[in-house]
Write a protein that holds these residues in place. Structure first.
Motif, short mmCIF file in Angstrom:
data_model
loop_
_atom_site.label_atom_id
_atom_site.label_comp_id
_atom_site.label_asym_id
_atom_site.label_seq_id
_atom_site.Cartn_x
_atom_site.Cartn_y
_atom_site.Cartn_z
N GLY A 1 -2.97 7.08 -12.54
CA GLY A 1 -4.09 7.83 -12.98
C GLY A 1 -5.07 7.80 -11.55
N ALA A 2 -4.63 6.98 -10.49
CA ALA A 2 -5.69 7.03 -9.44
C ALA A 2 -5.54 8.61 -8.75
N THR A 3 -6.66 8.87 -8.05
CA THR A 3 -6.87 10.35 -7.62
C THR A 3 -7.11 10.04 -6.04
N SER A 4 -7.02 8.89 -5.35
CA SER A 4 -7.24 8.69 -3.85
C SER A 4 -5.76 8.89 -2.95
N GLN A 5 -5.85 9.10 -1.88
CA GLN A 5 -4.74 9.30 -1.00
C GLN A 5 -3.83 8.13 -1.24
N GLN A 6 -4.37 6.94 -1.03
CA GLN A 6 -3.71 5.47 -0.79
C GLN A 6 -3.87 4.77 -2.09
N ILE A 7 -2.91 4.11 -2.58
CA ILE A 7 -3.35 3.01 -3.78
C ILE A 7 -2.34 1.81 -3.24
N THR A 8 -2.92 0.59 -3.77
CA THR A 8 -2.33 -0.60 -3.70
C THR A 8 -1.84 -0.98 -5.04
N GLU B 1 0.78 -1.23 0.12
CA GLU B 1 0.02 0.02 -0.11
C GLU B 1 0.75 1.12 -0.06
N LEU B 2 0.62 2.10 -0.96
CA LEU B 2 1.34 3.46 -1.14
C LEU B 2 0.39 4.68 -0.63
N ASP B 3 1.19 5.47 0.11
CA ASP B 3 0.22 6.37 0.82
C ASP B 3 0.96 7.86 0.49
N ALA B 4 0.16 8.82 -0.11
CA ALA B 4 0.55 10.27 -0.30
C ALA B 4 1.07 11.04 1.09
N ALA B 5 0.59 10.50 2.06
CA ALA B 5 0.88 10.88 3.44
C ALA B 5 0.32 12.45 3.64
N SER B 6 -0.44 13.10 2.89
CA SER B 6 -0.78 14.43 2.99
C SER B 6 -2.41 14.53 2.92
N THR B 7 -3.04 14.78 4.06
CA THR B 7 -4.60 14.64 3.84
C THR B 7 -5.13 16.07 3.68
N GLY B 8 -6.40 15.69 3.18
CA GLY B 8 -7.38 16.95 2.65
C GLY B 8 -6.88 17.69 1.39
N MET B 9 -6.13 17.11 0.49
CA MET B 9 -5.68 17.71 -0.71
C MET B 9 -6.01 16.99 -2.15
N ARG B 10 -5.53 17.48 -3.24
CA ARG B 10 -5.99 16.70 -4.43
C ARG B 10 -4.80 15.82 -4.70
N ILE C 1 7.57 7.40 -4.79
CA ILE C 1 7.80 6.32 -3.93
C ILE C 1 8.17 5.20 -5.02
N ILE C 2 9.61 4.60 -4.31
CA ILE C 2 10.25 3.63 -5.20
C ILE C 2 9.77 2.25 -4.48
N VAL C 3 9.05 1.35 -5.37
CA VAL C 3 8.67 0.09 -4.94
C VAL C 3 9.81 -0.88 -5.42
N SER C 4 10.22 -1.61 -4.24
CA SER C 4 11.29 -2.76 -4.54
C SER C 4 11.11 -3.89 -4.25
N GLU C 5 11.01 -4.73 -5.22
CA GLU C 5 10.43 -6.22 -4.84
C GLU C 5 11.61 -6.98 -4.19
N HIS C 6 11.34 -7.70 -3.07
CA HIS C 6 12.28 -8.64 -2.48
C HIS C 6 12.12 -10.09 -2.42
N ASN C 7 12.90 -10.70 -3.01
CA ASN C 7 12.64 -12.16 -3.04
C ASN C 7 12.59 -12.89 -1.77
N LEU C 8 11.86 -13.95 -1.49
CA LEU C 8 11.75 -14.75 -0.48
C LEU C 8 13.07 -15.46 -0.22
N PRO C 9 13.44 -15.92 1.12
CA PRO C 9 14.65 -16.55 1.09
C PRO C 9 14.26 -18.08 1.26
#
Length: 716
Positions: free
Chosen positions: A527-534, A512-521, A557-565
């Motif tokens: 293309g999503a316009t919500s505060q958080q996206i998955t 889950e990614l969060d813009a972390a600033s509330t009450g804004m656009r 936000i850089i999403v880095s995929e980690h392999n399972l050990p």
């Protein structure tokens, strides 16, 4: 016919006395005198009379002469200047003709028949003489000498001296000095000319009809040139006045600081025909170098050619005891010029004051380059009220050709227009301010009074701003200001505060990614316009966050995929354990107790027995485990029934059902065999306690493993 070569005519008058006796009286004829007016202005390319009010006085017994000479004594420009009789006068007086000598700048008035001309006729003829210069832009002034004395002499009004060229082919310098010294002109003592100034050198040298000796020599001391004739020759105890030290690279000396040597002269040239060199000054032939310039020659001069003597220059005047003569009159024509102008300007309608200076004459102001209206007569002229730029023309005297344009410039006062004087801006951004003016340019400043120009033009882009700021605009047109500077206020609004992030995505799961600033656009890169996206894939995601002031910040936000050990295998070497993952990653951590984790996959001093290996992803995505056994062979044991270390056994051997351990004494006797069912030895053989000593063992895990041998101690 009477001759003018006589200075004194002796008249023998026989006068009857009452006693009928006779007596002889000697009467001296007074030399004639001449005066003239004529200090006037000359306008370019006009014929202008050089003299007026000419008066010639003469002895009653001598009323005529054969010729009058008028010479341009100074300022003469050969090829431009001429003197001539007025055409109307020549037409009505054919008995007097004129001839102009261009090389000398001299005009001769004479009767072509050779008859004498009465002085009264000459008076009218002199007043009819005109000067003309062919140049459209002549300069300076011209002085004229009007001579009525005998001979074709030149007169220099500045010093009142006369100059005569005497032709004498081949004459030596010493002979020329002697002959010049015995010549007289109306009682004036002659001498070899001493040319101490530029006008003398011009009149007696460049304008002379031939080349010849002058009174300079360095015979007393080589390289020290002196005037040794005339008044200058009487100076310094008769040694003469020094005028030059050195050769061609020498220096003119006081008091005259003048010499007129030709190119590369003097050079003291020594040759077979002049073994003593060259010690006497001579005016060079006109074909060599500069006309009228000097060179040094030997006393005899060079053989026939350009450097062979042809005569000498005699100067009259300035000697002690010389009479005061007035055989010549002098007049001057000044060529006026506008030497400088001062235009003027102002901001907006009004009057300005223009100025002009002239070399001579009165300045008049006109409203046209030719003809037009006379507006004023003075060096300064104040215009009427003007609303546009206007040209006026300064003229000297009556010389229309001298008119010079002087401009009265009216600069438009700029009117500044700024449509937006309050500009909103988001922090760290630049604003572009816009203004317009009807004339000139626009300057931008940081304050109402600051002199530092930040920018020029209809647009001004500010630097990046972080706080409210005011800039000021001013219209400038050729120094004319639009007035009070107009402020432009920039209101700076803050941007949303954002912090870039890196989010770990465990492979095969979601984040889950969060813009972390509330009450804004919000506007995500997805293309999503919500505060958080998955998201379920790795990558770089951005979100533009815009606040109520319409100021935006971009968060990344850089999403880095980690392999399972996953554990591939475990290497156990005695107490050293190495855990090998199937794929090594920097974000893996390792442990052999499930509590203490480390970045290294190598462990030392692992406990004997059954253990568990752990690999986990640092963000706790997943943990992999695998058991392993550590077999530690004891180095000694103490079977003394104290319940501590009473048995020798290999911990973990019970996990290897095919394992066996054979124990031998030092003689190789088999004492005991251990296995998974019987993992320890109590130090006895057939229930008999064995002595303290070293014993040997052979360990074999299974048929595929090699044997491991060693020894240990039994202590009592």
């Amino acid at each position: 016919m009477r001759t003018k070569l006589l200075h004194i005519i002796i008249l023998i008058l026989f006068i009857k006395t009452p006693c009928h006796s006779s007596s002889i009286k000697l009467l001296a004829i007074d030399p004639p005198t001449i005066t003239a007016d004529g200090n006037t202005i000359y306008c370019p390319q006009t014929y202008t009379k050089i003299a007026e009010n000419v008066i010639i006085t003469h002895d009653p017994s001598e009323t005529a002469t054969d010729a009058v000479y008028i010479q341009i004594a100074s300022g003469y420009v050969n090829g431009q200047d001429i003197l001539k009789l007025n055409d109307a006068y020549s037409a009505s007086n054919p008995s007097i003709e004129s001839f102009f000598y261009p090389s000398e700048g001299k005009l001769k008035l004479y009767n072509p028949s050779g008859a004498l001309i009465p002085y009264t006729d000459f008076t009218e003829a002199i007043e009819a003489v005109e000067f003309f210069n062919s140049s459209a832009t002549p300069s300076g002034s011209r002085s004229f000498s009007i001579s009525i004395g005998i001979g074709n002499l030149s007169y220099l009004p500045r010093n009142g001296h006369y100059y005569e060229y005497v032709s004498s082919y081949g004459i030596t310098w010493t002979s020329a000095k002697y002959e010049a010294g015995i010549r007289k002109y109306y009682g004036l003592q002659g001498y070899l000319a001493t040319l101490t100034s530029a006008d003398e050198a011009q009149l007696a040298g460049a304008q002379a009809p031939g080349t010849g000796w002058i009174g300079g020599t360095d015979e007393q001391s080589e390289g020290t040139w002196r005037w040794v004739t005339g008044p200058e020759g009487l100076e310094n105890g008769g040694n003469g006045r020094t005028f030059w030290i050195g050769r061609s690279n020498g220096t003119a000396t006081a008091p005259d600081f003048f010499a007129n040597w030709n190119n590369n002269e003097p050079n003291h040239n020594i040759q077979a025909f002049k073994p003593n060199g060259e010690n006497y000054a001579h005016i060079t032939a006109p074909v060599i170098g500069r006309p009228g310039a000097w060179n040094d020659l030997s006393n005899e001069g060079d053989p026939p050619g350009n450097y062979h003597p042809r005569g000498y220059i005699v100067e009259y005047g300035g000697m002690p005891g010389d009479p005061v003569l007035q055989l010549s009159a002098s007049t001057t024509l000044t060529i006026p010029q506008i030497t400088g102008t001062t235009p003027a300007s102002r901001c907006g309608s009004g009057s300005v004051t223009l100025k002009a200076t002239a070399s001579a004459g009165t300045i008049s102001w006109y409203d046209a380059p030719a003809e037009g209206n006379l507006l004023a007569t003075a060096e300064s002229f104040t215009t009427p009220v003007l609303s546009t730029t206007t040209s006026y023309y300064a003229q000297v005297a009556d010389c229309v050709s001298s008119r010079t344009e002087v401009t009265a410039t009216i600069h438009t006062i700029p009117v500044l227009n700024i449509t937006t004087t309050t500009v909103p801006l988001c922090e760290t951004e630049k604003a572009t301010l816009i203004a317009s003016t009807n004339a000139g340019i626009i300057n931008w400043y940081a304050s109402e009074t600051d002199t530092i120009i930040l920018g020029t033009g209809a647009q001004f882009t500010t630097p990046a701003l972080t706080e409210n700021t005011t800039y000021y605009a001013e219209g400038i047109n050729n120094g004319c200001s639009s007035g009070i500077r107009i402020p432009v206020n920039i209101i700076v609004y803050p941007k949303p505060d954002v912090t870039d992030e890196t989010v770990i995505l465990c492979k095969g799961s979601e984040a889950e990614l969060d813009a972390a600033s509330t009450g804004m656009r919000y506007l995500w890169s997805t293309g999503a316009t919500s505060q958080q996206i998955t998201v379920n894939t790795a990558g770089t995601y951005t979100v533009v966050i815009t606040n109520q002031n319409n100021c935006s910040s971009r968060k990344t936000i850089i999403v880095s995929e980690h392999n399972l050990p996953e554990i591939n295998y475990i290497d156990v070497n005695e107490t050293t354990v190495v855990i090998y993952p199937k794929k090594e990653e920097s974000y893996f951590e390792y442990s052999i107790d499930g509590i203490n984790y480390q970045n290294s996959n190598v462990f030392f001093n692992a406990p004997s027995g059954l253990n568990t290996a752990y690999i986990r992803e640092t963000n706790l995505c997943s943990t992999a485990t695998k058991e392993f056994i550590v077999l530690v062979v004891p180095k000694f044991f103490t079977p003394n029934n104290d319940s501590f270390n009473d048995r020798w056994e290999i911990n973990g051997l019970s996990f290897y059902p095919k394992a066996s351990v054979k124990i031998f004494d030092r003689y190789g006797k088999l004492i005991s065999i251990l296995n998974s069912n019987n993992p320890g030895w109590d130090g006895t053989y057939h229930k008999t306690m064995l002595p303290a000593a070293d014993y040997w063992y052979v360990l074999k895990i299974d048929d595929s493993e090699t044997e491991k041998r060693g020894h240990f101690s039994l202590k009592r």
